[in-house]
Design a protein around this motif. Structure first.
Motif, PDB file in Angstrom:
ATOM      1  N   LYS A 251       0.809  -1.212   0.000  1.00  0.00           N
ATOM      2  CA  LYS A 251       0.000   0.000   0.000  1.00  0.00           C
ATOM      3  C   LYS A 251       0.848   1.269   0.000  1.00  0.00           C
ATOM      4  N   LEU A 252       2.149   1.117  -0.103  1.00  0.00           N
ATOM      5  CA  LEU A 252       3.026   2.285  -0.037  1.00  0.00           C
ATOM      6  C   LEU A 252       2.735   3.287  -1.145  1.00  0.00           C
ATOM      7  N   THR A 253       2.417   2.791  -2.326  1.00  0.00           N
ATOM      8  CA  THR A 253       2.126   3.706  -3.439  1.00  0.00           C
ATOM      9  C   THR A 253       0.930   4.586  -3.114  1.00  0.00           C
ATOM     10  N   ASP A 254      -0.111   3.987  -2.539  1.00  0.00           N
ATOM     11  CA  ASP A 254      -1.289   4.770  -2.146  1.00  0.00           C
ATOM     12  C   ASP A 254      -0.937   5.790  -1.081  1.00  0.00           C
ATOM     13  N   PHE A 255      -0.117   5.382  -0.115  1.00  0.00           N
ATOM     14  CA  PHE A 255       0.278   6.301   0.952  1.00  0.00           C
ATOM     15  C   PHE A 255       1.096   7.462   0.395  1.00  0.00           C
ATOM     16  N   ARG A 256       2.018   7.155  -0.531  1.00  0.00           N
ATOM     17  CA  ARG A 256       2.841   8.202  -1.144  1.00  0.00           C
ATOM     18  C   ARG A 256       1.969   9.198  -1.921  1.00  0.00           C
ATOM     19  N   ASN A 257       1.032   8.651  -2.673  1.00  0.00           N
ATOM     20  CA  ASN A 257       0.164   9.512  -3.466  1.00  0.00           C
ATOM     21  C   ASN A 257      -0.704  10.404  -2.581  1.00  0.00           C
ATOM     22  N   LYS A 258      -1.181   9.856  -1.476  1.00  0.00           N
ATOM     23  CA  LYS A 258      -2.005  10.655  -0.576  1.00  0.00           C
ATOM     24  C   LYS A 258      -1.180  11.755   0.079  1.00  0.00           C
ATOM     25  N   ALA A 259       0.041  11.412   0.523  1.00  0.00           N
ATOM     26  CA  ALA A 259       0.913  12.414   1.130  1.00  0.00           C
ATOM     27  C   ALA A 259       1.254  13.515   0.126  1.00  0.00           C
ATOM     28  N   SER A 260       1.521  13.106  -1.112  1.00  0.00           N
ATOM     29  CA  SER A 260       1.843  14.076  -2.156  1.00  0.00           C
ATOM     30  C   SER A 260       0.664  14.983  -2.446  1.00  0.00           C
ATOM     31  N   ASN A 261      -0.533  14.413  -2.455  1.00  0.00           N
ATOM     32  CA  ASN A 261      -1.733  15.202  -2.713  1.00  0.00           C
ATOM     33  C   ASN A 261      -1.963  16.231  -1.612  1.00  0.00           C
TER      34      ASN A 261
END
Length: 258
Positions: A43-53
């Motif tokens: 789920k790291l990709t989802d977490f990265r995308n959320k943090a970036s957003n």
């Protein structure tokens, strides 16, 4: 006292008082992300995308990260304080030695200038301090960033190129399958789980570039810089910014409910 995401003791004390209430403790705990969800690498990709957003679209989180960068690096970044061990070098402290130390430090300052041909940044767009801030910025938001060190063909000096963590991919090749090579999250690992290469998407028709972690003579030339401490089993970095999204939202709800 202020913690790294900008909340002072007063605000945190309010949260602690709220937690002491059975009604609000139940609410606060139920809204937390479970440890299993946080450390699930898939789920790291989802977490990265959320943090970036949140960083790109929320002024509060953008400011928090900027404050963190200023606290750690300022505008000048880390500078070289050259202190050679004279006993190992077999020399004594003298005026000549101090001049040599000053010369090394001056060369470092020149090397870090953006205007210097063949400077530290391979793209030529950043000086040393800006490059340091960019690395730290990426690690705070994305969890890690790939740093590749190469030699400038004109000056024969090292230069640094950065790759966004989103570019790391895991290709399936016949070579890897035949040799049973382990590749996880874009990182090629040996039997001791040491990174030996990185796979980076070039963005051209799905092509992937393999970047060795070491040169032919065994020197480290590519590595991941992480945003926080990691455990032995962690291959990729977890985005620190993601960790504070939910707590800050909960703090705001608790304070607004009083």
């Amino acid at each position: 006292m202020v913690n790294w995401f900008g909340w002072g003791s007063k605000e945190l004390n309010n949260v602690q008082k709220a937690n002491s209430s059975s009604k609000k403790t139940k609410y606060y705990q139920s809204s937390q992300t479970s440890p299993e969800e946080i450390y699930d690498p898939s789920k790291l990709t989802d977490f990265r995308n959320k943090a970036s957003n949140y960083y790109n679209n929320n002024y509060l989180y953008h400011t928090i990260v900027g404050r963190k960068l200023n606290e750690e690096l300022g505008q000048k970044g880390y500078t070289l304080n050259y202190k050679p061990i004279l006993s190992i070098l077999g020399v004594e402290d003298s005026e000549q030695t101090r001049k040599y130390i000053k010369l090394v430090e001056d060369k470092y300052k020149l090397f870090n200038k953006k205007s210097f041909i063949g400077g530290v940044d391979a793209s030529g767009a950043m000086d040393g301090a800006q490059l340091q801030r960019r690395i730290r910025l990426e690690t705070l938001i994305k969890g890690d960033v790939l740093v590749v060190i190469s030699k400038n063909p004109k000056t024969q000096m090292p230069s640094v190129k950065l790759y966004n963590s989103d570019y790391l991919v895991t290709p399936v090749t016949e070579e890897d399958e035949a040799r049973k090579i382990k590749v996880k999250y874009g990182v090629r690992l040996d039997s001791a789980n040491k990174a030996t290469a990185f796979y980076v998407s070039t963005g051209k028709d799905g092509q992937v570039e393999k970047i060795p972690a070491y040169t032919k003579d065994g020197r480290l030339s590519a590595f991941l810089v992480y945003g926080e401490n990691r455990r032995i089993s962690d291959i990729r970095g977890f985005p620190p910014l993601y960790r504070i999204i939910k707590p800050i939202q909960d703090i705001s709800k608790i304070m607004n409910s009083e």
